[in-house]
Design a protein around this motif. Structure first.
Motif, PDB file in Angstrom:
ATOM      1  N   PRO A 167     -26.933  93.949 -26.024  1.00 54.95           N
ATOM      2  CA  PRO A 167     -26.641  95.256 -26.619  1.00 54.95           C
ATOM      3  C   PRO A 167     -27.173  95.348 -28.044  1.00 54.95           C
ATOM      4  CG  PRO A 167     -24.685  94.306 -25.575  1.00 54.95           C
ATOM      5  CD  PRO A 167     -25.717  93.228 -25.610  1.00 54.95           C
ATOM      6  N   PRO A 168     -27.440  96.541 -28.543  1.00 56.47           N
ATOM      7  CA  PRO A 168     -27.908  96.678 -29.934  1.00 56.47           C
ATOM      8  C   PRO A 168     -26.824  96.278 -30.928  1.00 56.47           C
ATOM      9  CG  PRO A 168     -27.467  98.829 -28.944  1.00 56.47           C
ATOM     10  CD  PRO A 168     -27.378  97.833 -27.847  1.00 56.47           C
ATOM     11  N   LYS A 172     -29.778  89.935 -32.626  1.00 60.24           N
ATOM     12  CA  LYS A 172     -31.055  89.403 -32.128  1.00 60.24           C
ATOM     13  C   LYS A 172     -32.072  89.278 -33.265  1.00 60.24           C
ATOM     14  CE  LYS A 172     -31.286  92.733 -29.121  1.00 60.24           C
ATOM     15  NZ  LYS A 172     -29.924  93.279 -29.281  1.00 60.24           N
ATOM     16  N   GLU A 226     -38.459  94.716 -30.167  1.00 63.82           N
ATOM     17  CA  GLU A 226     -38.476  95.835 -29.217  1.00 63.82           C
ATOM     18  C   GLU A 226     -39.697  95.738 -28.305  1.00 63.82           C
ATOM     19  OE1 GLU A 226     -35.910  97.561 -28.997  1.00 63.82           O
ATOM     20  OE2 GLU A 226     -34.924  97.153 -30.906  1.00 63.82           O
ATOM     21  N   ASN A 272     -33.500  95.593 -26.196  1.00 60.17           N
ATOM     22  CA  ASN A 272     -32.218  96.126 -25.735  1.00 60.17           C
ATOM     23  C   ASN A 272     -32.286  96.605 -24.290  1.00 60.17           C
ATOM     24  OD1 ASN A 272     -31.238  95.805 -28.389  1.00 60.17           O
ATOM     25  ND2 ASN A 272     -31.980  97.831 -28.973  1.00 60.17           N
ATOM     26  N   SER A 328     -19.710  95.633 -31.421  1.00 59.65           N
ATOM     27  CA  SER A 328     -20.809  94.729 -31.770  1.00 59.65           C
ATOM     28  C   SER A 328     -20.653  94.275 -33.214  1.00 59.65           C
ATOM     29  CB  SER A 328     -22.151  95.438 -31.582  1.00 59.65           C
ATOM     30  OG  SER A 328     -22.283  96.505 -32.509  1.00 59.65           O
ATOM     31  N   ALA A 384     -21.840 100.002 -28.355  1.00 58.79           N
ATOM     32  CA  ALA A 384     -22.671  99.185 -27.469  1.00 58.79           C
ATOM     33  C   ALA A 384     -21.913  98.654 -26.257  1.00 58.79           C
ATOM     34  CB  ALA A 384     -23.248  98.010 -28.257  1.00 58.79           C
ATOM     35  N   TYR A 391     -25.939  94.476 -18.683  1.00 56.10           N
ATOM     36  CA  TYR A 391     -26.517  93.282 -19.308  1.00 56.10           C
ATOM     37  C   TYR A 391     -26.059  92.021 -18.593  1.00 56.10           C
ATOM     38  CZ  TYR A 391     -28.117  96.105 -23.260  1.00 56.10           C
ATOM     39  OH  TYR A 391     -28.751  97.030 -24.037  1.00 56.10           O
TER      40      TYR A 391
END
Length: 406
Positions: A167-168, A172, A226, A272, A328, A384, A391
């Motif tokens: 998830p954003p 990451k 991305e 994502n 998140s 998120a 996911y």
């Protein structure tokens, strides 16, 4: 002097002093030393050629000085040296760009060199709360092969491609910055704008030049942020442009060539939307790591790090951790910022009533209270948690499961 029997034109040779004097006179550069008289420059321009400068070597024999171009060519590696304090070259310095077959490729390499992170992002492994499995796999792929290369040979060759998905706002990009800080490798921060060009054929050339630069600066890490914007599934829409297909094909070819060499070049990708990636790219990204939403202990560590304890105030960390299920790391930071803003708002209201300005002595801001945290939790919602199940399903089908035992 040119031989009369030779009808060819005489070669124009510049000495270093001739070149420097001509450059200074033409572009107006000033030196601390006194410049040569103008009549010397007139003599040098006689007959359209610069005269060769000769010096005596002490034995009465005139020795012609080497031309500027010859001086440059006689130096190893294009004249790039590391000059010690005594003025003697002690070590060759690697050039910024590898040799290319054309000026066009070199110009593309210069544009990509802007994406090399020169300074340290200053993100340490311990700065990132939780995500122990992701940090361990990144150390295994990037740090250990550089520290102990004798072990990572043959079947144990290091991983060449790693995908971080989740998830954003879960960290990451923070993990990528930690790699750039801790691993001491040349770090290429690449996005879609770095390798996509409006000119026909330049996008594929940029991808090729990128991997050549990475091999030249090895050990190096290529971070593709991305990546779903660069290499989504091929052929899923008839409207896909030919240039997009060529770019994806070139990236796959370069990744495949990377896996068949021993160069210490690693590709670290983040997305994502992992289900939109092409299947061929998933195969080349050997390790696919889920970066999940933070667990209870990670959320507690984030709250304690962002909301530092103050005298006489105890914050309800247990209820804060329970009330942020599905948040998140980015959401938790917004909660803490909203809670810290409430004492400032109260202080701003008092200052506006009193009519004070910034030049007067201002009172101190009050601490963050329990009520401030509760209001911040009510006004800040998670962003998120909706796709968490998707996911997890992708991780069950394609992810690298963590069964590590020390």
């Amino acid at each position: 002097m040119q031989d009369k029997e030779n009808n060819g034109p005489a070669l124009t040779r510049w000495s270093f002093e001739d070149f420097k004097l001509m450059y200074d006179s033409k572009f107006g550069r000033k030196s601390n030393d006194k410049c040569a008289p103008d009549n010397n420059l007139s003599d040098m321009k006689a007959n359209g050629n610069f005269k060769n400068t000769e010096h005596s070597n002490g034995n009465g024999v005139a020795k012609r000085e080497t031309a500027v171009y010859e001086k440059f060519m006689t130096q190893p590696n294009g004249g790039v040296h590391n000059i010690a304090e005594n003025g003697v070259s002690d070590k060759l310095v690697k050039s910024l760009l590898p040799p290319f077959e054309s000026a066009e490729m070199r110009a593309l390499a210069e544009s990509l060199s802007r994406d090399i992170i020169q300074g340290s992002p200053d993100v340490r492994w311990d700065t990132i709360k939780g995500l122990e499995d992701a940090k361990r796999l990144l150390k295994e792929a990037v740090v250990m092969p550089i520290k102990y290369p004798q072990y990572f040979t043959g079947l144990l060759s290091p991983w060449k491609g790693i995908l971080l998905f989740g998830p954003p706002g879960t960290g990451k990009t923070m993990l990528a910055k930690a790699v750039a800080t801790e691993c001491k490798t040349t770090f290429f921060n690449i996005s879609a704008s770095s390798i996509v060009s409006k000119w026909r054929g330049d996008s594929e050339k940029l991808v090729r030049v990128l991997f050549e630069l990475a091999r030249h600066h090895a050990p190096s890490t290529i971070f593709l942020d991305e990546i779903d914007a660069i290499i989504s599934q091929r052929g899923e829409a008839r409207s896909e442009h030919e240039a997009s297909r060529r770019l994806k094909t070139e990236l796959l070819i370069q990744m495949d060539g990377l896996m068949q060499t021993n160069d210490l070049v690693f590709v670290l990708a983040a997305t994502n939307l992992p289900w939109e990636l092409d299947g061929a790219m998933l195969r080349r990204l050997e390790k696919r790591i889920l970066v999940p939403l933070p667990e209870k202990e990670a959320r507690r560590a984030m709250f304690k790090d962002l909301l530092r304890p103050q005298k006489g105030v105890e914050l309800p960390f247990d209820s804060m951790v329970e009330g942020t299920e599905g948040y998140s790391g980015s959401d938790i930071r917004i909660v803490c910022k909203e809670a810290a803003m409430r004492p400032l708002r109260r202080l701003m209201s008092l200052l506006e009533v009193d009519g004070r300005d910034g030049n007067e002595a201002l009172p101190e801001m009050g601490p963050v209270t329990k009520d401030d945290v509760e209001v911040a939790l009510k006004t800040t919602r998670p962003s998120a948690h909706l796709l968490a199940a998707r996911y997890q399903k992708f991780n069950d089908e394609y992810g690298s499961q963590s069964l590590y035992q020390a």
